[in-house]
Enzyme design. Structure first.
Site, PDB file in Angstrom:
ATOM      1  N   HIS A 107      46.990  28.999  45.982  1.00 30.91           N
ATOM      2  CA  HIS A 107      47.136  30.438  46.164  1.00 30.91           C
ATOM      3  C   HIS A 107      48.521  30.926  45.819  1.00 30.91           C
ATOM      4  O   HIS A 107      48.854  32.069  46.057  1.00 30.91           O
ATOM      5  CB  HIS A 107      46.839  30.828  47.604  1.00 30.91           C
ATOM      6  CG  HIS A 107      45.434  30.553  47.990  1.00 30.91           C
ATOM      7  ND1 HIS A 107      45.045  29.342  48.476  1.00 30.91           N
ATOM      8  CD2 HIS A 107      44.332  31.320  47.916  1.00 30.91           C
ATOM      9  CE1 HIS A 107      43.744  29.377  48.695  1.00 30.91           C
ATOM     10  NE2 HIS A 107      43.283  30.563  48.365  1.00 30.91           N
ATOM     11  N   ASP A 127      38.966  31.122  55.313  1.00 31.21           N
ATOM     12  CA  ASP A 127      37.636  30.614  54.947  1.00 31.21           C
ATOM     13  C   ASP A 127      36.955  29.986  56.159  1.00 31.21           C
ATOM     14  O   ASP A 127      35.768  30.202  56.389  1.00 31.21           O
ATOM     15  CB  ASP A 127      37.759  29.592  53.812  1.00 31.21           C
ATOM     16  CG  ASP A 127      38.259  30.228  52.537  1.00 31.21           C
ATOM     17  OD1 ASP A 127      37.493  30.966  51.902  1.00 31.21           O
ATOM     18  OD2 ASP A 127      39.438  30.016  52.188  1.00 31.21           O
ATOM     19  N   GLY A 140      38.118  32.637  48.229  1.00 34.48           N
ATOM     20  CA  GLY A 140      38.774  33.782  47.594  1.00 34.48           C
ATOM     21  C   GLY A 140      38.610  33.747  46.094  1.00 34.48           C
ATOM     22  O   GLY A 140      38.439  32.682  45.491  1.00 34.48           O
ATOM     23  N   SER A 141      38.636  34.920  45.472  1.00 34.53           N
ATOM     24  CA  SER A 141      38.608  34.993  44.008  1.00 34.53           C
ATOM     25  C   SER A 141      40.027  34.816  43.466  1.00 34.53           C
ATOM     26  O   SER A 141      40.977  34.638  44.217  1.00 34.53           O
ATOM     27  CB  SER A 141      38.015  36.323  43.563  1.00 34.53           C
ATOM     28  OG  SER A 141      36.641  36.368  43.888  1.00 34.53           O
ATOM     29  N   GLY A 142      40.132  34.844  42.145  1.00 35.19           N
ATOM     30  CA  GLY A 142      41.434  34.656  41.516  1.00 35.19           C
ATOM     31  C   GLY A 142      41.679  33.226  41.076  1.00 35.19           C
ATOM     32  O   GLY A 142      42.719  32.921  40.509  1.00 35.19           O
ATOM     33  N   HIS A 143      40.698  32.339  41.371  1.00 40.27           N
ATOM     34  CA  HIS A 143      40.817  30.920  41.014  1.00 40.27           C
ATOM     35  C   HIS A 143      39.868  30.536  39.891  1.00 40.27           C
ATOM     36  O   HIS A 143      39.538  29.366  39.735  1.00 40.27           O
ATOM     37  CB  HIS A 143      40.507  30.049  42.231  1.00 40.27           C
ATOM     38  CG  HIS A 143      41.362  30.323  43.412  1.00 40.27           C
ATOM     39  ND1 HIS A 143      42.719  30.197  43.365  1.00 40.27           N
ATOM     40  CD2 HIS A 143      41.068  30.747  44.665  1.00 40.27           C
ATOM     41  CE1 HIS A 143      43.226  30.512  44.545  1.00 40.27           C
ATOM     42  NE2 HIS A 143      42.238  30.861  45.342  1.00 40.27           N
TER      43      HIS A 143
END
Lengths: 333, 215
Positions: free
Chosen positions: A221, A111, A55-58
């Site tokens: 997250h 994932d 996921g993005s945002g990391h």
């Protein structure tokens, strides 16, 4: 619920715009492909390839670690959501040099499912062999008997670093998988959260912590962790974290380790360095030597405040790959 | 009673399901914020918007193509665990229904059973784990005992799924991002189960409405 202030355009396009900016910041070192995929812009050599993602945002994880000595490509999902199987297949095709592709990603059900579907499609439709290493370094997520229930957090970085260096050196996908799996098996992390991150598209914090509360074991997250407690002096908090961390592998007297203190987003560098001195004191007390130290934002969770401590136990093989040259947007050696 | 629907009718049923999901995004976001990371709503929004676009832009030749197209759109556009699960779920319908040009109750019940098996295999979750399976499993069971009339099967499945959502409130999460919460997940329904319930409820209403329209 309060809305979080962020300087954005259309929040639904934040991942596309982030990757466009990261790709440009590489000054030609990478290429951006449809499906939110970033690949190293280099001649394909005869080697097993490394694909990372999640996921993005990391940021800078995962797209920031694409380059020589690191990953050949990163496939990025929406914020906090795994990439889709068709994007994973497209990325697999883009990085494959004819010797197969190793997937390294954090152990989350989204994932796992999407990369597994991607691996099946890569095999059936593209005839590309893949192997997988899921990073399960978060000791707070589940007891050691249930390793497969543990999340991947900052330990991702060490596993990617070792696997990236190994992918330049070894000849087969099996050998690359063996080394990456060894790195993963020797890596442990624990996190602490002080305040929540938020997802741009909802504009709301993913949870609320009281003014004087912290949470041990927070995931990357922003999903709630294992134990909530009152804020305490830094050394006391680090002691609690190190007690859990050292006992888990367990790390023992005479061990040599790599240390990563990772900023989850909006903690100050000061707090991380304050933590580092106590971490080092505890390691010295335990008779553990530090071979390398990294301090900074390696895998973040938007504006979440807090940090994580990661240790990877080293042998000569892992040390060699950890020390090998690497070049990428977020990390060079 | 609507005993069966043709391709256009099934398409209408799926459009109603997409519309209902898109109307409930905020509810899903808040349900996920309570026990997960809060992205279920936006993920479902991307997926069902893409499914709606597929339905509006294509002329499926048979029922199986609708299930495949909707599942594929959700899997590609949603991403995340929910994209893989709901994509796998709908795509199972293509395998069980294939090139049929009519969908009756028995066909829908067979889809729910195939979908349940596919989702369990993909996600490794079982009933009682506080996932969408806790709405899907009772829905599939209710559907298989509700005869061949599509409207009756959908009504039974929707009611069972709704009860299944309620039941997830007293379950402790053992899978997905909520599992680390342990007992703190008690009292909250599972967001994925809510989504399945919304889909089946909208389909049931659409089938009943199709009956009213042709009566």
């Amino acid at each position: 619920m309060r809305r979080v202030k962020k300087i954005l355009n259309d929040p639904a396009k934040v991942v596309e715009e982030t990757l466009e900016g990261m790709n440009l910041a590489g000054d030609g070192a990478t290429r951006l492909l449809p499906g939110n995929i970033i690949v190293a812009d280099r001649e394909k050599t005869d080697k097993p390839a490394l694909l990372i993602g999640g996921g993005s945002g990391h940021e800078p994880m995962f797209a920031g670690y694409v380059g020589p000595g690191l990953a050949d490509g990163a496939v990025c999902g929406q914020v906090f959501a795994a990439p889709s199987p068709d994007a994973i297949v497209a990325a697999t095709k883009a990085v494959d040099c004819g010797k197969g592709v190793l997937y390294v990603y954090g152990n989350y059900s989204g994932d796992n499912m999407n990369f597994d579907i991607g691996a099946e499609l890569a095999d059936e439709d593209e005839n590309i062999a893949t192997r997988t290493v899921r990073v399960r370094d978060d000791v707070a997520a589940a007891p050691v008997e249930r390793m497969d229930d543990r999340r991947g957090i900052a330990g991702d970085f060490f596993v990617i670093k070792v696997a990236g260096a190994a992918s330049e050196a070894v000849d087969t996908l099996e050998e690359l998988h063996r080394i990456a799996a060894k790195a993963e098996a020797n890596t442990r992390s624990i996190g602490i959260a002080v305040s929540a991150g938020s997802i741009p598209e909802t504009g709301e914090p993913t949870f609320e912590l009281g003014e004087d509360e912290i949470e041990i074991g927070m995931g990357a997250h922003g999903e709630p962790g294992a134990k909530r407690q009152k804020l305490a002096p830094a050394d006391e908090i680090v002691d609690q974290m190190m007690d859990l961390l050292l006992a888990d592998l367990p790390f023992k007297k005479g061990d040599e380790v790599a240390l990563l203190i990772n900023n989850l987003g909006s903690s100050t560098p000061m707090e991380l360095f304050v933590a580092n001195r106590r971490v080092r004191a505890r390691l010295a007390d335990a008779g553990i030597t530090v071979h390398r130290t990294e301090v900074g934002p390696f895998i973040t969770s938007q504006e979440m405040a807090g940090y994580s401590i990661t240790l990877m136990r080293l042998d000569d093989e892992l040390k060699g790959y950890l020390d090998a040259p690497a070049s990428s947007l977020a990390y060079s050696n | 009673m609507t005993t069966e629907l043709d391709v256009a009718g099934v398409r209408g049923m799926f459009v109603a399901a997409c519309d209902a999901m898109l109307e409930n995004i905020e509810l899903l976001t808040h349900a996920d914020q309570a026990i997960g990371d809060g992205d279920h709503g936006v993920g479902m929004k991307r997926g069902f918007a893409a499914a709606l676009a597929f339905l509006n832009e294509n002329e499926p030749a048979n029922v199986g193509e609708i299930f495949k197209g909707v599942g594929g759109a959700i899997m590609s556009a949603s991403g995340g665990a929910s994209g893989a699960i709901f994509g796998t779920f709908f795509r199972a319908g293509n395998k069980s229904i294939g090139d049929a040009v009519m969908l009756d109750g028995a066909g829908f019940a067979a889809f729910l059973k195939a979908g349940l098996e596919a989702v369990e295999k993909r996600g490794g979750a079982a009933p009682g784990g506080k996932t969408m399976i806790d709405a899907l499993d009772p829905a599939a069971t209710a559907a298989s005992g509700a005869g061949e009339d599509l409207e009756a099967v959908l009504a039974a499945a929707a009611a069972a799924a709704k009860d299944g959502v309620e039941a997830t409130k007293s379950m402790i999460a053992t899978t997905g991002k909520a599992r680390t919460l342990g007992e703190r997940s008690l009292g909250h329904p599972d967001p994925g189960a809510i989504s399945l319930s919304i889909v089946l409820d909208a389909m049931a209403k659409a089938a009943a409405g199709a009956d009213a329209a042709t009566a």
